[in-house]
Write an enzyme that holds these catalytic residues in place. Structure first.
Site, short mmCIF file in Angstrom:
data_model
loop_
_atom_site.label_atom_id
_atom_site.label_comp_id
_atom_site.label_asym_id
_atom_site.label_seq_id
_atom_site.Cartn_x
_atom_site.Cartn_y
_atom_site.Cartn_z
CG HIS A 1 -9.33 0.67 -5.81
ND1 HIS A 1 -8.86 0.69 -4.52
CD2 HIS A 1 -8.24 0.87 -6.59
CE1 HIS A 1 -7.55 0.87 -4.52
NE2 HIS A 1 -7.15 0.99 -5.77
CG ASN B 1 6.33 -7.87 -1.39
OD1 ASN B 1 6.77 -7.26 -0.43
ND2 ASN B 1 6.85 -7.76 -2.59
CG ASN C 1 -0.43 3.98 -4.08
OD1 ASN C 1 0.25 4.70 -3.36
ND2 ASN C 1 -1.38 4.45 -4.87
#
Length: 448
Positions: free
Chosen positions: A360, A315, A321
């Site tokens: 990332h 979750n 984001n």
């Protein structure tokens, strides 16, 4: 006439009852046990049928509500997609064919701010921040006799900002013009060699666009040694433009390919594409539900969404984001299910983690100027395992505390290791530049 109970005691009842009395009590208890088992199975079957019917009716109501929401905001110049008649029977494949639908609604933060107790806690944090600022200024004035308003770190981080902004301009112009023009070339009628020529030219334009977005910012950052904040501007815009371009082509190209031979498809309007480049979403639609005017105070106040109540990492990844999650869900997870089959959910989810972790890590490498895959390992390995272990079935407050504890640990590890590597590479430069020297962490051998 004698009562029935008296006749049964004398053995004068019906034949079946007399046989039961003659055969003894054991068979009676056995028959009753069998009847109880059969009745239990019958009730379980009835319960299953009732649940299936209730789920089917609930699914049908939700489909109707979704269809009414879509009809309330129909795309311009495009027919409304109808709900397949067999969609109610595809309970095992709920993710295939789903699309992001934009509707007008309050954000979660707006709903929480309507609660007085939540507003009080929010105001307490603001008051704590104000007291921290005042105390810092007071300590500086007492110790130094003046206010220590030094911005050396900010000045260093945003160094060569004009160069970064000048580099952004061709990146934006390429994103503004190339994908839309390539789609117009592909939308020509499929007659003769003109369409093939348009496809080739569109492909060349997209290749040049990709080169501009990839090569130009990397070249400028390395050649002029841009500081971290200026690099952040370039890499964030680079990733955003790539995701926007992909979403626009991914949503518009299938309609072009499905157009009949000899017919041209109406390309989306340029104004809709221009608005998409600036609206806070990475999923392209020709129209979005909009308020009559832009509430800039509201935009500034609610720049970040509410996600801190998560009790599971699955979750948390969905709500941390939402904009990026929508893109990954639509174009990595769903397309992965479409390519691998509706049952390959684990592989599709692993693909989402792989793409997200690589991007990332690329951002960290671009901003800091060195390769140290801390983010890659924490996000892909640790985060992937926690996503499958701490799933949505864990809803207790203890899981929320555990999630926050692990998040704090992960953030602390990242800040510590990246800071150590940053200073190690500045205090312990390599005598000779080699490939292994660039990819090996310098903090492991630097002791100054």
């Amino acid at each position: 006439m004698e009562p029935r109970a008296a006749r049964l005691r004398k053995g004068e009842g019906p034949r079946g009852e007399q046989e039961d009395q003659c055969s003894g009590g054991g068979n009676t208890e056995k028959d009753r046990g069998l009847d109880l088992v059969q009745w239990t199975r019958h009730m379980e079957a009835v319960k299953t049928q009732l649940l299936e019917q209730a789920q089917g009716q609930l699914r049908e109501l939700l489909d109707r509500a979704m269809q009414e929401a879509v009809q309330a905001y129909p795309p311009q110049g495009r027919p409304l997609p109808s709900i397949p008649p067999d969609s109610l029977n595809k309970a095992r494949e709920p993710s295939l064919g789903k699309q992001k639908i934009f509707i007008i609604r309050k954000s979660l933060l707006d709903e929480l701010m309507e609660v007085q107790h939540f507003r009080t806690i929010y105001h307490m944090f603001i008051a704590g921040l104000c007291i921290f600022i005042i105390s810092t200024l007071a300590i500086d004035f007492i110790d130094e006799g003046r206010l220590m308003l030094e911005f050396d770190l900010l000045i260093f981080s945003f160094g060569q900002l004009p160069l970064a902004l000048m580099t952004w301009v061709p990146m934006f112009l390429s994103t503004l013009l190339v994908p839309y023009q390539a789609l117009r070339l592909w939308a020509r009628p499929r007659a003769g060699g003109a369409w093939l020529l348009g496809v080739g030219l569109g492909g060349l334009l997209l290749a040049a666009h990709t080169a501009v977005l990839w090569v130009l910012p990397i070249h400028v950052a390395l050649k002029y040694q841009l500081p971290p904040a200026s690099r952040c501007i370039l890499v964030f815009e680079q990733v955003r433009f790539l995701m926007k371009s992909y979403s626009f082509l991914r949503e518009a190209v299938p309609g072009t390919l499905c157009a009949r031979r000899g017919e041209a498809m109406r390309a989306p309007s340029f104004s809709s594409y221009l608005y998409f480049l600036f609206c806070p979403t990475l999923i392209y639609r020709e129209t979005y539900p909009r308020t009559p005017y832009v509430r800039w105070n509201y935009v500034a106040k609610n720049f970040a969404q509410d996600w801190w109540n998560s009790t599971s990492f699955s979750n948390y990844y969905r709500t941390w984001n939402v904009v990026v999650h929508d893109w990954l869900y639509s174009y990595v997870y769903q397309d992965g299910l479409w390519l691998l089959g509706g049952r390959a959910r684990g592989a599709a989810m692993l693909g989402v983690f792989l793409v997200s972790a690589v991007v990332h890590e690329y951002i960290f490498c671009f901003v800091l100027g060195f390769f140290y895959p801390v983010m890659l390992m924490l996000f892909l390995v640790i985060g992937g395992l926690l996503n499958f272990m701490m799933h949505d079935q864990h809803t207790g407050p203890a899981w929320n505390v555990l999630m926050w504890t692990l998040l704090f640990l992960g953030q602390g590890i990242q800040v510590s290791l990246y800071c150590q590597e940053w200073y190690a590479r500045r205090h312990c430069p390599l005598p000779q530049t080699t490939f292994w020297g660039l990819v090996t962490p310098r903090s492991w051998s630097c002791h100054t």
